[in-house]
Write a protein that holds these residues in place. Structure first.
Motif, short mmCIF file in Angstrom:
data_model
loop_
_atom_site.label_atom_id
_atom_site.label_comp_id
_atom_site.label_asym_id
_atom_site.label_seq_id
_atom_site.Cartn_x
_atom_site.Cartn_y
_atom_site.Cartn_z
N LEU A 40 0.08 6.73 6.19
CA LEU A 40 0.29 5.35 6.64
C LEU A 40 1.72 4.88 6.45
CD1 LEU A 40 -2.87 3.28 5.61
CD2 LEU A 40 -2.29 4.27 7.83
N LYS A 41 2.48 5.51 5.58
CA LYS A 41 3.87 5.08 5.37
C LYS A 41 4.79 5.59 6.48
CE LYS A 41 4.70 6.84 1.35
NZ LYS A 41 3.54 7.73 1.32
N ASP A 42 4.28 6.46 7.33
CA ASP A 42 5.09 7.15 8.33
C ASP A 42 4.62 6.78 9.74
OD1 ASP A 42 6.40 8.92 10.00
OD2 ASP A 42 5.97 10.69 8.80
N LYS A 43 5.44 5.99 10.44
CA LYS A 43 5.07 5.56 11.80
C LYS A 43 4.87 6.74 12.74
CE LYS A 43 8.54 2.67 12.09
NZ LYS A 43 9.50 1.67 12.65
N ALA A 44 5.67 7.78 12.58
CA ALA A 44 5.52 8.97 13.42
C ALA A 44 4.17 9.64 13.18
CB ALA A 44 6.65 9.96 13.16
N SER A 45 3.71 9.63 11.94
CA SER A 45 2.42 10.21 11.60
C SER A 45 1.28 9.40 12.23
CB SER A 45 2.25 10.27 10.08
OG SER A 45 0.97 10.75 9.72
N VAL A 59 -10.76 0.87 15.55
CA VAL A 59 -9.93 1.44 14.49
C VAL A 59 -10.30 0.71 13.20
CG1 VAL A 59 -7.59 1.79 13.63
CG2 VAL A 59 -8.05 1.94 16.09
N VAL A 60 -10.72 1.47 12.21
CA VAL A 60 -11.12 0.89 10.92
C VAL A 60 -10.26 1.49 9.83
CG1 VAL A 60 -12.98 0.64 9.25
CG2 VAL A 60 -13.50 0.55 11.70
N SER A 61 -9.59 0.64 9.06
CA SER A 61 -8.80 1.10 7.93
C SER A 61 -9.45 0.66 6.63
CB SER A 61 -7.38 0.54 8.01
OG SER A 61 -6.67 0.85 6.82
N THR A 62 -9.78 1.62 5.78
CA THR A 62 -10.38 1.32 4.48
C THR A 62 -9.48 1.79 3.34
OG1 THR A 62 -11.58 3.42 4.41
CG2 THR A 62 -12.70 1.53 5.44
N THR A 63 -8.19 1.88 3.61
CA THR A 63 -7.29 2.46 2.63
C THR A 63 -6.05 1.60 2.44
OG1 THR A 63 -6.16 4.52 2.03
CG2 THR A 63 -6.03 3.85 4.35
N GLY A 64 -5.26 1.96 1.48
CA GLY A 64 -4.01 1.25 1.22
C GLY A 64 -3.69 1.25 -0.26
N LYS A 65 -2.53 1.75 -0.59
CA LYS A 65 -2.12 1.89 -1.98
C LYS A 65 -1.25 0.71 -2.41
CE LYS A 65 0.20 5.21 -5.03
NZ LYS A 65 0.91 6.51 -5.08
N ILE A 83 3.76 -2.85 -0.14
CA ILE A 83 4.31 -3.35 1.13
C ILE A 83 4.39 -2.22 2.15
CG2 ILE A 83 6.39 -4.25 2.24
CD1 ILE A 83 6.85 -5.88 -0.38
N ASP A 84 4.92 -1.07 1.73
CA ASP A 84 5.10 0.04 2.67
C ASP A 84 3.79 0.72 3.03
OD1 ASP A 84 7.81 -0.46 2.60
OD2 ASP A 84 8.25 1.13 1.16
N ASN A 85 2.84 0.75 2.10
CA ASN A 85 1.61 1.49 2.33
C ASN A 85 0.49 0.59 2.85
OD1 ASN A 85 -1.03 2.83 1.66
ND2 ASN A 85 0.31 4.45 0.93
N LYS A 86 -0.05 -0.27 1.99
CA LYS A 86 -1.22 -1.05 2.39
C LYS A 86 -0.89 -2.11 3.44
CE LYS A 86 -5.33 -3.41 0.69
NZ LYS A 86 -6.12 -3.84 -0.48
N LEU A 87 0.26 -2.78 3.30
CA LEU A 87 0.61 -3.84 4.24
C LEU A 87 1.12 -3.27 5.56
CD1 LEU A 87 0.99 -6.77 5.06
CD2 LEU A 87 3.17 -6.78 3.79
N SER A 124 0.86 -7.46 -7.13
CA SER A 124 1.18 -6.77 -5.88
C SER A 124 -0.01 -6.76 -4.94
CB SER A 124 1.63 -5.33 -6.16
OG SER A 124 1.88 -4.65 -4.95
N ALA A 125 -1.19 -6.47 -5.48
CA ALA A 125 -2.41 -6.46 -4.65
C ALA A 125 -2.68 -7.84 -4.07
CB ALA A 125 -3.60 -5.97 -5.46
N SER A 126 -2.52 -8.88 -4.88
CA SER A 126 -2.75 -10.25 -4.39
C SER A 126 -1.77 -10.59 -3.27
CB SER A 126 -2.60 -11.25 -5.53
OG SER A 126 -3.62 -11.08 -6.49
N MET A 127 -0.50 -10.24 -3.45
CA MET A 127 0.52 -10.52 -2.45
C MET A 127 0.21 -9.80 -1.14
SD MET A 127 4.53 -9.37 -2.54
CE MET A 127 4.05 -7.64 -2.46
N VAL A 128 -0.07 -8.51 -1.22
CA VAL A 128 -0.31 -7.71 -0.02
C VAL A 128 -1.59 -8.15 0.69
CG1 VAL A 128 -0.92 -5.39 0.75
CG2 VAL A 128 1.03 -5.72 -0.77
N ASN A 129 -2.65 -8.39 -0.07
CA ASN A 129 -3.91 -8.81 0.54
C ASN A 129 -3.74 -10.14 1.28
OD1 ASN A 129 -5.19 -6.55 -0.46
ND2 ASN A 129 -6.17 -7.62 -2.16
N GLY A 130 -3.03 -11.08 0.67
CA GLY A 130 -2.80 -12.36 1.33
C GLY A 130 -2.00 -12.21 2.61
N ALA A 131 -1.01 -11.33 2.58
CA ALA A 131 -0.20 -11.11 3.78
C ALA A 131 -1.02 -10.49 4.90
CB ALA A 131 1.00 -10.21 3.44
N ILE A 132 -1.88 -9.54 4.57
CA ILE A 132 -2.72 -8.92 5.59
C ILE A 132 -3.65 -9.96 6.22
CG2 ILE A 132 -4.58 -7.24 6.00
CD1 ILE A 132 -3.27 -5.58 3.70
#
Length: 199
Positions: A40-45, A59-65, A83-87, A124-132
């Protein structure tokens, strides 16, 4: 439907797989195993994954570090993990995937209870979850006609309590099978711009 499930080998992913697979074709994606691999950190991937699987209906995403740590020790690098992974990992699934999905496709992302009920070491989790959640609500009003986007926000998962129990005292854990119902609601329903809370 043809459903691309990212994070299929995780606890929630397995629950979603069990819920949806009797009714739909599931393409399982994860970093190191499954039908297709993705970082998920790699747009090319991410783009390579969509190129490989072809057109999908959901498309279902159940992941994010994210990094859990004492706020006194947090710095930009530690926040960048989430930010780079889950968000941005999940945001890029949408930005890239919208060109590869069917005309009436849906995207379902994962946030979590910490967006509304923060815990020690979880900034970090609170910040990222709110942003998503903000992204999902705003993207929904501008997506291509026919496309939908939602998020599922589960409480701490029962099957993960062995490692997380010390941080979630007083929380009522949610079995992965019950959390999976939120994903089914998003994939098989008609709503968009919603955050389905499973607490």
């Amino acid at each position: 439907m043809k459903v691309l499930l990212i994070g299929a080998t995780g606890i929630i992913g397995k629950g979603v797989d069990a819920e949806l697979s009797p009714r739909h074709e599931i393409i399982r994606a994860s970093r190191n195993s499954g039908d297709v691999n993705v970082d998920l950190k790699d747009k090319a991937s991410i783009r390579a994954m969509f190129e490989k699987v072809g057109t999908v209906d959901a498309v279902v995403s159940t992941t994010g570090k994210v990094h859990f740590g004492d706020f006194a020790d947090m710095d930009e690098d530690k926040y960048r993990i989430g930010i780079d992974n889950k968000l941005f990992g999940q945001i890029n699934l949408v930005l890239i995937g919208r060109d590869y999905v069917a005309d009436r496709a849906s995207f379902t992302l994962t946030t979590g209870i910490l967006a509304k009920d923060p815990i020690e070491f979880g900034s970090s989790a609170s910040m990222v979850n709110g942003a998503i959640e903000g992204f999902v609500k705003s993207a929904a009003i501008e997506m291509k006609p026919g496309h939908r986007i939602n998020a599922v926000s589960p409480g701490v998962i029962t099957e993960a309590m062995e490692g997380y129990a010390p941080y979630f005292r007083g929380h009522d854990p949610v079995p992965a099978a019950r959390a999976a119902l939120g994903y089914a609601k998003s994939v098989e329903g008609l709503q968009t711009g919603q955050v389905f809370e499973i607490f």
